[in-house]
Design a protein around this motif. Structure first.
Motif, PDB file in Angstrom:
ATOM      1  N   VAL A  60       0.825  -1.203   0.000  1.00 33.54           N
ATOM      2  CA  VAL A  60       0.000   0.000   0.000  1.00 33.54           C
ATOM      3  C   VAL A  60       0.859   1.252   0.000  1.00 33.54           C
ATOM      4  O   VAL A  60       1.978   1.282   0.522  1.00 33.54           O
ATOM      5  CB  VAL A  60      -0.959   0.039   1.211  1.00 33.54           C
ATOM      6  N   ASN A  61       0.288   2.293  -0.587  1.00 37.68           N
ATOM      7  CA  ASN A  61       0.864   3.625  -0.558  1.00 37.68           C
ATOM      8  C   ASN A  61       0.728   4.153   0.872  1.00 37.68           C
ATOM      9  O   ASN A  61      -0.373   4.359   1.368  1.00 37.68           O
ATOM     10  CB  ASN A  61       0.111   4.516  -1.550  1.00 37.68           C
ATOM     11  N   ARG A  62       1.856   4.340   1.549  1.00 33.20           N
ATOM     12  CA  ARG A  62       1.819   4.727   2.960  1.00 33.20           C
ATOM     13  C   ARG A  62       1.175   6.093   3.162  1.00 33.20           C
ATOM     14  O   ARG A  62       0.545   6.356   4.188  1.00 33.20           O
ATOM     15  CB  ARG A  62       3.235   4.724   3.536  1.00 33.20           C
ATOM     16  N   ASN A  63       1.318   6.988   2.204  1.00 36.37           N
ATOM     17  CA  ASN A  63       0.766   8.336   2.347  1.00 36.37           C
ATOM     18  C   ASN A  63      -0.762   8.304   2.382  1.00 36.37           C
ATOM     19  O   ASN A  63      -1.401   9.115   3.053  1.00 36.37           O
ATOM     20  CB  ASN A  63       1.243   9.223   1.201  1.00 36.37           C
ATOM     21  N   ILE A  64      -1.354   7.373   1.618  1.00 35.95           N
ATOM     22  CA  ILE A  64      -2.808   7.281   1.544  1.00 35.95           C
ATOM     23  C   ILE A  64      -3.364   6.413   2.668  1.00 35.95           C
ATOM     24  O   ILE A  64      -4.493   6.593   3.117  1.00 35.95           O
ATOM     25  CB  ILE A  64      -3.237   6.735   0.164  1.00 35.95           C
ATOM     26  N   ALA A  65      -2.568   5.453   3.155  1.00 33.39           N
ATOM     27  CA  ALA A  65      -3.036   4.511   4.173  1.00 33.39           C
ATOM     28  C   ALA A  65      -3.455   5.197   5.465  1.00 33.39           C
ATOM     29  O   ALA A  65      -4.252   4.649   6.232  1.00 33.39           O
ATOM     30  CB  ALA A  65      -1.962   3.468   4.458  1.00 33.39           C
ATOM     31  N   ASP A  66      -2.951   6.399   5.724  1.00 35.85           N
ATOM     32  CA  ASP A  66      -3.300   7.098   6.953  1.00 35.85           C
ATOM     33  C   ASP A  66      -4.814   7.320   7.066  1.00 35.85           C
ATOM     34  O   ASP A  66      -5.384   7.249   8.158  1.00 35.85           O
ATOM     35  CB  ASP A  66      -2.574   8.443   7.026  1.00 35.85           C
ATOM     36  N   THR A  67      -5.470   7.586   5.930  1.00 33.07           N
ATOM     37  CA  THR A  67      -6.919   7.786   5.942  1.00 33.07           C
ATOM     38  C   THR A  67      -7.636   6.510   6.337  1.00 33.07           C
ATOM     39  O   THR A  67      -8.599   6.528   7.119  1.00 33.07           O
ATOM     40  CB  THR A  67      -7.414   8.265   4.561  1.00 33.07           C
ATOM     41  N   TYR A  68      -7.158   5.383   5.806  1.00 29.33           N
ATOM     42  CA  TYR A  68      -7.747   4.094   6.184  1.00 29.33           C
ATOM     43  C   TYR A  68      -7.577   3.840   7.679  1.00 29.33           C
ATOM     44  O   TYR A  68      -8.524   3.426   8.357  1.00 29.33           O
ATOM     45  CB  TYR A  68      -7.103   2.959   5.383  1.00 29.33           C
ATOM     46  N   HIS A  69      -6.374   4.073   8.192  1.00 28.55           N
ATOM     47  CA  HIS A  69      -6.124   3.858   9.615  1.00 28.55           C
ATOM     48  C   HIS A  69      -7.089   4.680  10.466  1.00 28.55           C
ATOM     49  O   HIS A  69      -7.625   4.190  11.475  1.00 28.55           O
ATOM     50  CB  HIS A  69      -4.682   4.245   9.963  1.00 28.55           C
TER      51      HIS A  69
END
Length: 322
Positions: A60-69
């Motif tokens: 996963v793209n770590r920059n975008i994963a923050d929203t999922y978290h």
């Protein structure tokens, strides 16, 4: 864009690389343009009665994963605030099954990347040549002994995992990417010496695949998590994929075509596992793609094919058997 392997590497990873290239040609891969990625991996089928072992990797793209978290955290606070962990083996718990479906829904909305799950026939005792390593530049005697002291089965499983991760990093990720690899709690990571040995072995094996510069690699496991379950709530995705695929393969998949090979589930397959597998195969994922590969033993070597559910993938063409 999938970066093809060099011809000197043959065998199972070469088959998978060819099929991923076909997926790329069919525009089935998402764009990988970030410089920070996380790989989450989990496994299934280690029990004696299993016909297959499965290895699942979520990139996963770590920059975008923050929203999922953030969204997963809100869901956990409202619905599963008792600290339960979502996993395939706990799906008999209806509350966890509901949570699994909602976690998958959030992943569809907020994650960007690729899930690759590889099933290996247990008849293939030695899939790689990495069971034992020799002395090499940069490896001191203590580290080599630490690796070679592992039980042969553990060394083989770890070697397979490193080969698969190396293939995916080489094929998918841009130059100079920084990668964090978080794996499920594993025997190879149960001591500092073994973790250091894994770094050394990863460096050796990945050099066979990587022909472009990469940034730093960090390695961790689920023990990095805290009471928020922020890691568990994304690590459960490869857990669900590996567990459901293994369960369906063990209970039987009906071969309905041979060229290319397409598998359909039998009616007797566990309904919850099949539901999870169908969720990953659904075309409703906006920025995520999922691939399920099977490596079977064959009289002339190894045969590989992709698992597809045609009525869920619509007109998407399956990848050709290698």
């Amino acid at each position: 864009m999938w970066r093809e392997m060099h011809n000197e590497i043959q065998g199972p990873t070469h088959h998978i690389s060819q099929m991923m290239k076909q997926a790329d040609d069919a525009n089935r891969l998402p764009s990988f343009k970030s410089d920070r990625y996380t790989i989450f991996s989990d496994y299934s089928g280690q029990h004696k009665t299993s016909r297959y072992q499965t290895y699942s990797f979520l990139i996963v793209n770590r920059n975008i994963a923050d929203t999922y978290h953030y969204q997963a955290r809100l869901y956990r606070l409202d619905n599963i605030n008792d600290g339960r962990v979502v996993s395939h083996k706990n799906l008999r718990d209806n509350k966890r099954m509901i949570a699994a479906r909602n976690i998958l829904r959030l992943a569809k909305l907020y994650l960007s990347g690729t899930l690759v799950t590889i099933a290996v026939d247990n008849k293939l005792i030695r899939l790689t040549n990495g069971t034992k390593i020799e002395f090499a530049e940069g490896m001191d005697q203590g580290m080599v002994k630490a690796w070679n002291s592992l039980p042969a089965k553990t060394a083989e499983q770890t070697s397979r995992t490193v080969h698969f991760v190396s293939l995916l990093i080489s094929g998918l990720l841009p130059e100079d990417s920084e990668v964090t690899w978080i794996t499920d709690n594993d025997e190879i990571l149960n001591s500092k010496k073994r973790k250091t040995a894994l770094y050394k072995v990863f460096k050796s094996i990945s050099s066979m695949y990587l022909h472009h510069n990469m940034g730093n690699l960090w390695l961790g496991d689920a023990n990095l998590d805290n009471d928020s379950k922020i890691i568990e709530d994304i690590l459960c995705l490869p857990d669900l994929a590996a567990g459901s695929f293994c369960k369906c393969l063990n209970e039987g998949l009906l071969l309905i075509a041979t060229n290319p090979r397409i598998l359909m589930p039998k009616k007797s397959i566990n309904e919850k596992s099949l539901s999870i597998l169908h969720s990953f195969s659904s075309p409703t994922w906006s920025e995520m793609t999922s691939f399920f590969f099977v490596l079977n033993s064959a009289t002339d070597g190894i045969e590989s094919y992709e698992y597809l559910v045609p009525n869920l993938r619509g007109s998407t063409p399956p990848l050709r058997n290698s």
